[in-house]
Design a protein around this motif. Structure first.
Motif, PDB file in Angstrom:
ATOM      1  N   SER A 123       0.837  -1.195   0.000  1.00  0.00           N
ATOM      2  CA  SER A 123       0.000   0.000   0.000  1.00  0.00           C
ATOM      3  C   SER A 123       0.878   1.254   0.000  1.00  0.00           C
ATOM      4  O   SER A 123       1.934   1.291   0.604  1.00  0.00           O
ATOM      5  N   VAL A 124       0.418   2.245  -0.734  1.00  0.00           N
ATOM      6  CA  VAL A 124       1.120   3.511  -0.787  1.00  0.00           C
ATOM      7  C   VAL A 124       0.355   4.478   0.111  1.00  0.00           C
ATOM      8  O   VAL A 124      -0.859   4.631  -0.015  1.00  0.00           O
ATOM      9  N   SER A 125       1.070   5.132   0.980  1.00  0.00           N
ATOM     10  CA  SER A 125       0.419   6.031   1.925  1.00  0.00           C
ATOM     11  C   SER A 125      -0.071   7.283   1.215  1.00  0.00           C
ATOM     12  O   SER A 125       0.409   7.655   0.144  1.00  0.00           O
ATOM     13  N   MET A 126      -1.018   7.941   1.828  1.00  0.00           N
ATOM     14  CA  MET A 126      -1.548   9.194   1.296  1.00  0.00           C
ATOM     15  C   MET A 126      -0.453  10.249   1.256  1.00  0.00           C
ATOM     16  O   MET A 126      -0.414  11.091   0.347  1.00  0.00           O
ATOM     17  N   VAL A 127       0.470  10.193   2.201  1.00  0.00           N
ATOM     18  CA  VAL A 127       1.590  11.132   2.219  1.00  0.00           C
ATOM     19  C   VAL A 127       2.403  10.970   0.930  1.00  0.00           C
ATOM     20  O   VAL A 127       2.758  11.950   0.275  1.00  0.00           O
ATOM     21  N   ARG A 128       2.676   9.721   0.567  1.00  0.00           N
ATOM     22  CA  ARG A 128       3.453   9.456  -0.653  1.00  0.00           C
ATOM     23  C   ARG A 128       2.670   9.893  -1.896  1.00  0.00           C
ATOM     24  O   ARG A 128       3.249  10.469  -2.819  1.00  0.00           O
ATOM     25  N   ALA A 134      -0.522   3.387  -7.514  1.00  0.00           N
ATOM     26  CA  ALA A 134      -1.068   3.611  -6.171  1.00  0.00           C
ATOM     27  C   ALA A 134      -2.590   3.739  -6.184  1.00  0.00           C
ATOM     28  O   ALA A 134      -3.213   3.950  -5.151  1.00  0.00           O
ATOM     29  N   GLY A 135      -3.190   3.622  -7.369  1.00  0.00           N
ATOM     30  CA  GLY A 135      -4.643   3.667  -7.461  1.00  0.00           C
ATOM     31  C   GLY A 135      -5.205   5.044  -7.774  1.00  0.00           C
ATOM     32  O   GLY A 135      -6.419   5.237  -7.761  1.00  0.00           O
ATOM     33  N   GLU A 136      -4.352   5.999  -8.056  1.00  0.00           N
ATOM     34  CA  GLU A 136      -4.804   7.354  -8.388  1.00  0.00           C
ATOM     35  C   GLU A 136      -5.057   7.445  -9.891  1.00  0.00           C
ATOM     36  O   GLU A 136      -4.296   6.918 -10.685  1.00  0.00           O
TER      37      GLU A 136
END
Length: 161
Positions: free
Chosen positions: A23-28, A63-65
């Motif tokens: 998982s990629v954090s929201m910060v990243r 990352a799903g964006e």
């Protein structure tokens, strides 16, 4: 290693590691979005410059964006120097979307045109410098002759007195 402590099977350890690192954090994600919108072309070629935003876009997609082609194009525009203002305007006023492939092609054409103008300007400047040096040298030689004539006149004037 501390992430798999307590796991009883390799499958449990794998799942635990996968959840931890996939998982990629929201910060990243926010960091990547900032990098996408602040990447600058600088002295790089268009192709080299486009590799950076493309890599960032790929990471965001992973990352799903969702990053549309238009979002990508707008982000790239912010990193182009003022020399590209005309192509920016032409692309922004289009009524239909542009693919990344076509966008790249348009930027390469603009880059070629800019380089051609710069080469032409550089050649003109070089010619002006050479011409200026010739004129300056001739003027300097004339100045030397003028000074020697004046000093000869002074000497003649003094000898007549």
């Amino acid at each position: 290693m501390e992430h798999v402590i307590g796991c009883k099977t390799s499958y449990e350890a794998w799942k635990c590691l996968q959840e931890r690192f996939s998982s990629v954090s929201m910060v990243r994600v926010n960091q990547l979005k900032t990098e996408l919108h602040t990447a600058q072309k600088g002295g790089d070629s268009v192709d080299k410059f486009l590799m950076r935003p493309k890599g960032i876009r790929d990471q965001l997609v992973y990352a799903g964006e969702k990053v549309t082609d238009n979002d990508f194009i707008i982000a790239v525009f912010s990193g182009l120097p003022a020399d590209f203002e005309m192509i920016k305007t032409v692309i922004l006023v289009r009524d239909f979307p542009m693919s990344i492939k076509d966008f790249r092609a348009q930027l390469l054409v603009a880059e070629g045109s800019i380089e051609s103008r710069m080469h032409s300007l550089s050649s003109s400047m070089s010619a002006m410098v050479v011409q200026g040096q010739r004129l300056g040298l001739q003027g300097f030689q004339g100045f030397e002759h003028g000074e020697s004539s004046n000093s000869q006149r002074s000497q003649v004037s003094l000898s007549n007195d």
